[in-house]
Scaffold this motif. Sequence first.
Motif, PDB file in Angstrom:
ATOM      1  N   LEU A 114      75.730 -28.626  -9.996  1.00 26.61           N
ATOM      2  CA  LEU A 114      75.504 -27.236 -10.396  1.00 26.61           C
ATOM      3  C   LEU A 114      76.493 -26.343  -9.654  1.00 26.61           C
ATOM      4  O   LEU A 114      76.688 -26.490  -8.447  1.00 26.61           O
ATOM      5  N   LEU A 115      77.103 -25.401 -10.369  1.00 23.66           N
ATOM      6  CA  LEU A 115      77.961 -24.394  -9.743  1.00 23.66           C
ATOM      7  C   LEU A 115      77.244 -23.054  -9.865  1.00 23.66           C
ATOM      8  O   LEU A 115      76.974 -22.592 -10.978  1.00 23.66           O
ATOM      9  N   ALA A 116      76.928 -22.447  -8.711  1.00 19.43           N
ATOM     10  CA  ALA A 116      76.089 -21.249  -8.743  1.00 19.43           C
ATOM     11  C   ALA A 116      76.456 -20.277  -7.637  1.00 19.43           C
ATOM     12  O   ALA A 116      77.088 -20.635  -6.642  1.00 19.43           O
ATOM     13  N   TYR A 117      76.033 -19.042  -7.839  1.00 18.47           N
ATOM     14  CA  TYR A 117      76.178 -17.954  -6.852  1.00 18.47           C
ATOM     15  C   TYR A 117      75.145 -18.156  -5.753  1.00 18.47           C
ATOM     16  O   TYR A 117      73.969 -18.385  -6.015  1.00 18.47           O
ATOM     17  N   ARG A 118      75.579 -18.066  -4.490  1.00 16.70           N
ATOM     18  CA  ARG A 118      74.649 -18.156  -3.360  1.00 16.70           C
ATOM     19  C   ARG A 118      75.018 -17.086  -2.333  1.00 16.70           C
ATOM     20  O   ARG A 118      76.169 -16.695  -2.205  1.00 16.70           O
ATOM     21  N   ARG A 119      74.011 -16.658  -1.602  1.00 21.81           N
ATOM     22  CA  ARG A 119      74.231 -15.699  -0.514  1.00 21.81           C
ATOM     23  C   ARG A 119      73.380 -16.130   0.679  1.00 21.81           C
ATOM     24  O   ARG A 119      72.291 -16.654   0.516  1.00 21.81           O
ATOM     25  N   GLY A 120      73.888 -15.873   1.878  1.00 25.48           N
ATOM     26  CA  GLY A 120      73.118 -16.190   3.083  1.00 25.48           C
ATOM     27  C   GLY A 120      73.578 -17.478   3.730  1.00 25.48           C
ATOM     28  O   GLY A 120      74.721 -17.929   3.557  1.00 25.48           O
ATOM     29  N   LYS A 121      72.657 -18.085   4.491  1.00 27.82           N
ATOM     30  CA  LYS A 121      72.992 -19.300   5.229  1.00 27.82           C
ATOM     31  C   LYS A 121      73.215 -20.468   4.284  1.00 27.82           C
ATOM     32  O   LYS A 121      72.590 -20.576   3.237  1.00 27.82           O
ATOM     33  N   LYS A 122      74.094 -21.385   4.716  1.00 27.90           N
ATOM     34  CA  LYS A 122      74.434 -22.542   3.888  1.00 27.90           C
ATOM     35  C   LYS A 122      73.403 -23.647   4.117  1.00 27.90           C
ATOM     36  O   LYS A 122      73.640 -24.606   4.840  1.00 27.90           O
ATOM     37  N   LYS A 123      72.248 -23.491   3.485  1.00 28.19           N
ATOM     38  CA  LYS A 123      71.143 -24.421   3.709  1.00 28.19           C
ATOM     39  C   LYS A 123      71.183 -25.625   2.771  1.00 28.19           C
ATOM     40  O   LYS A 123      70.616 -26.671   3.068  1.00 28.19           O
ATOM     41  N   ARG A 124      71.825 -25.495   1.644  1.00 28.91           N
ATOM     42  CA  ARG A 124      71.774 -26.545   0.623  1.00 28.91           C
ATOM     43  C   ARG A 124      72.881 -27.574   0.820  1.00 28.91           C
ATOM     44  O   ARG A 124      73.935 -27.271   1.352  1.00 28.91           O
ATOM     45  N   ASP A 125      72.625 -28.784   0.343  1.00 35.11           N
ATOM     46  CA  ASP A 125      73.657 -29.823   0.354  1.00 35.11           C
ATOM     47  C   ASP A 125      74.713 -29.476  -0.687  1.00 35.11           C
ATOM     48  O   ASP A 125      74.453 -28.801  -1.681  1.00 35.11           O
ATOM     49  N   GLY A 126      75.910 -29.980  -0.453  1.00 36.92           N
ATOM     50  CA  GLY A 126      76.990 -29.704  -1.382  1.00 36.92           C
ATOM     51  C   GLY A 126      78.127 -28.970  -0.705  1.00 36.92           C
ATOM     52  O   GLY A 126      78.225 -28.903   0.523  1.00 36.92           O
ATOM     53  N   ARG A 127      78.987 -28.387  -1.509  1.00 33.92           N
ATOM     54  CA  ARG A 127      80.181 -27.719  -0.995  1.00 33.92           C
ATOM     55  C   ARG A 127      80.149 -26.238  -1.336  1.00 33.92           C
ATOM     56  O   ARG A 127      79.765 -25.853  -2.448  1.00 33.92           O
ATOM     57  N   TYR A 128      80.549 -25.426  -0.356  1.00 35.26           N
ATOM     58  CA  TYR A 128      80.589 -23.975  -0.539  1.00 35.26           C
ATOM     59  C   TYR A 128      82.041 -23.510  -0.612  1.00 35.26           C
ATOM     60  O   TYR A 128      82.893 -23.999   0.127  1.00 35.26           O
TER      61      TYR A 128
END
Length: 606
Positions: A114-128
């Motif tokens: 999934l490619l999605a907009y995120r804000r805040g701490k990098k809590k999820r697995d994957g690449r930012y």
Amino acid sequence: MMAGFDIKAFLHTLTQRAGVYRMFAADNELLYVGKAKNLKNRVSSYFRARGLNSKTVALVSRIDHIEVTVTASEAEALLLEQTLIKEHRPPYNILLKDDKSYPYLHLSEHEFPLLAYRRGKKKRDGRYFGPYPNSYAVREALNHLQKLFQLRSCEDSYFAHRSRPCLQHEIRRCSAPCVNKISTSDYAVSVHQAQLFLLGKNTELLQELQQQMLQASEQLAFEQAAELRDRIELLRQTQEKQHVYGIDNNSDAWALADWQGILCIHRLSFRQGRLLGSKHYYPDNLAGEDYEQLLVDFVSQFYLSGHAAEGLPDELVLDVPAEAAEALLEALKLQQGKRLTHSRGQRGRPAQWLHMAQENARSGAQARLSGHQAARQKLEAAAALLNLAAAPNRIECFDISHAKGEATYASCVVYDHEGLNKSRYRRFSIRDVTAGDDYAALEQAVRRHLTRCAEQQDLPGLLLIDGGQGQVARVQSVVAEQGVAVRVFGISKGETRKSGWEFLWEAGESKPIIPDAHNEGFRVLQLVRDEAHRFAITGHRKARAKSRSSSGIEGLAGVGPKRRRDLLLHFGSLSNMRSAPQEELEKVPGISRKLAADIFRQLHGE
């Protein structure tokens, strides 16, 4: 300047070395922090007999004493200056707000990522990927990526339960991996190409797509080749929108414009030749610095306080002499270990970028001025409607929100020459007031607010209350008690309770003003009232949600974090726990019969 401060004696003993100076008021309030290559020359410039502007004179008139700290170099002085500004936030310095978090694009760990907009701490697995300067930049990038590579944008819970393609697939924004419209290997290729795009490797990406198109043509897969051809063309169009695509530079261009007294600083951020960010800033030049120094001070605070979402550039395009930028470059090297280059933007690409920044700064100042003029006209219209002698400096509107007395909050919103000024909004948590007593809650909030305003000598011109005669009378009593000159009006719905049929109540008057629904002054009062209502409800709902989700279960004796988690997993909510029999509590792992009995008694107030 205070009489007890012997400025001549102070300047006589002042060193000519580099350092930081701090100006204090009589009550020891820190007014201003500055740095200097030569402390004696810089501090002396504030006390010249002639040539000072009105803002500098206003600052000097408040100085009671000055303290200095000598440093080894101007760069070290700059670092100390920014540390002190961030810690103490002096009123005469330029103050930048800290961004709470930066937006990113997130590529998840999944068979079909999934490619999605995120804000805040990098809590999820994957690449930012990022951070980006603002949400608009992220959404624009996401829009391009969906068109080019058709990666899914739905969350995993939605993805797992699809039986047919969604609308995103119909408009060619998603390849529909949820219903196997694309193979895992082909989707992985799209993910790889999307990463190349996000990393700025556009040349490599174009070559890959061209190679794929040639292979498809050789294999007589003309439909696939045509699709790749369209993707290449779309990629080229996307690149053309980036004004400087193809120039592998990491640069920031800065410019300052003054338009009829409105100052605007604009920053353009280029990374790997792509324009990633463009933003206006409107600094308050309360210390009366010249524009060159103001720009250098602002840029210094921006980078040294970590406000650059995209990280430091390699090149700083800033139309100031090399010696004016040298301290900043040296300070960044000391702080972050990176040496930037400086360009005045006199030729080539830097000249083009500087011109863009200057045009944007001028446009931003003009837009701000037009907004100020419109806001002033609305304040004047409100004054005419309410028969005030002059337009108020600002309107402050109060409203109360609660649910049967629970989580009572008062809101205060502000309308001034900038329009709705959210930086001045305030919420008041109401304490020690009978549940549901709106009059007492309003009285408490206004008293607290006016006390603070009087201490700061910053009173509003008009208090607007969401209510009728009763509320206005109570607020007027607080105004009289405080001994301040503030006009009080109320705005209440008429018998129909419809917008546009409101009454305006002045303190001490028995008859309301019944305005024309199309009156511009009336419309701004409606706007402020509605904003106060929205702001109060938002604060109330947050407090109520927090109270209901945490206070009940967190207050249980003998129940720690692990048991709380197990209880919530078992019952789902505090309400379900209260309605359950004691025997059901005993079924939760880690809850003994004795503890279940204790919890049951606490839940039922026994």
